[in-house]
Design a protein around this motif. Structure first.
Motif, short mmCIF file in Angstrom:
data_model
loop_
_atom_site.label_atom_id
_atom_site.label_comp_id
_atom_site.label_asym_id
_atom_site.label_seq_id
_atom_site.Cartn_x
_atom_site.Cartn_y
_atom_site.Cartn_z
N ARG A 50 37.75 50.83 41.78
CA ARG A 50 36.65 49.87 41.69
C ARG A 50 36.18 49.50 43.10
O ARG A 50 36.98 49.09 43.94
N ARG A 51 34.88 49.60 43.32
CA ARG A 51 34.31 49.38 44.65
C ARG A 51 33.91 47.91 44.82
O ARG A 51 33.25 47.33 43.97
N HIS A 52 34.32 47.34 45.94
CA HIS A 52 33.93 45.97 46.28
C HIS A 52 33.26 46.00 47.65
O HIS A 52 33.76 46.62 48.59
N THR A 53 32.12 45.34 47.75
CA THR A 53 31.39 45.28 49.01
C THR A 53 31.42 43.85 49.54
O THR A 53 31.59 42.89 48.80
N GLY A 54 31.26 43.73 50.85
CA GLY A 54 31.27 42.40 51.45
C GLY A 54 31.11 42.49 52.95
O GLY A 54 30.65 43.50 53.49
#
Length: 223
Positions: A171-175
């Motif tokens: 699962r990709r998380h951006t920030g």
């Protein structure tokens, strides 16, 4: 530093274990039964787990490893005491989190007993990135040959970095990467967080827990 990292989850850590209290012992037995199925867990070999299997346990879960160690472990929430959540691994190692801040460790070779921090610490209380303070103060407590542990206070300065991402079990998380440089009696160390700028949620971070332990790479799997 975090960009493009995808880490598989395995039930193993190279660090040695420590004694468990009765609460943690019971919690570990319950978790073992839930995840591996009763008595079969006693002889179960270390194995990789996928996101679906972890989420099927219906418990908050995190991934953790010591930086420099290729082994990663999954820890499930065992107890909640007010704002403090205790997570335990299959091997009995524990991490205590206050929000996303590691405030206690057991079984990593050198225990962190507690951490007291500023009331506005955004690592403890999710805060939109635009409202993060410039600095916070944290007091770390370590074991000592005295009635009270050894207390060390650090002043931590936050610095915003670049947009980045982390892939946690597919699962990709951006920030935004936020570094914090902390100065105190034992010198200086740096933590690094991947922060959702709107909610202030931290999906992954590298955190210092003591002068004789590598940074902990902490990732959120299930909340």
């Amino acid at each position: 530093m975090m960009k493009g990292l995808a880490i598989a989850c395995v039930f193993a850590l190279a660090a040695c274990g420590s004694g468990r209290n009765l609460v943690m012992e019971r919690a570990l037995e319950d978790l073992t039964e839930d995840i591996l199925g009763g008595d079969a867990a006693d002889d179960a070999p270390a194995r990789a787990l996928g996101r679906a299997e972890i989420e099927a346990a219906n418990r908050p879960a995190i991934l953790a490893r010591l930086v420099g160690d290729s082994s990663v472990t999954v820890l499930y929430q065992a107890t909640a005491n007010g704002p403090y959540d205790s997570y335990i691994s299959e091997l009995g190692q524990t991490l205590v989190l206050h929000g996303h801040l590691v405030t206690g460790t057991r079984g990593l070779g050198y225990d962190l007993l507690s951490v007291a921090t500023s009331r506005n610490d955004p690592v403890v209380r999710p805060t939109p990135l635009s409202n993060w303070p410039q600095t916070v103060n944290r007091t770390y407590e370590f074991p000592a040959f005295s009635a009270q542990g050894r207390m060390e206070t650090y002043r931590c300065i936050f610095e915003l970095g670049d947009a980045s991402e982390a892939v946690i079990l597919g699962r990709r998380h951006t920030g935004i990467e936020v570094s914090e440089t902390c100065s105190g009696p034992d010198g200086t160390f740096e933590n690094l967080h991947l922060v959702d700028p709107g909610s202030g949620l931290i999906w992954r971070s590298l955190q210092w827990t003591g002068p004789d332990v590598a940074l902990i790479d902490l990732q959120i799997v299930a909340r």
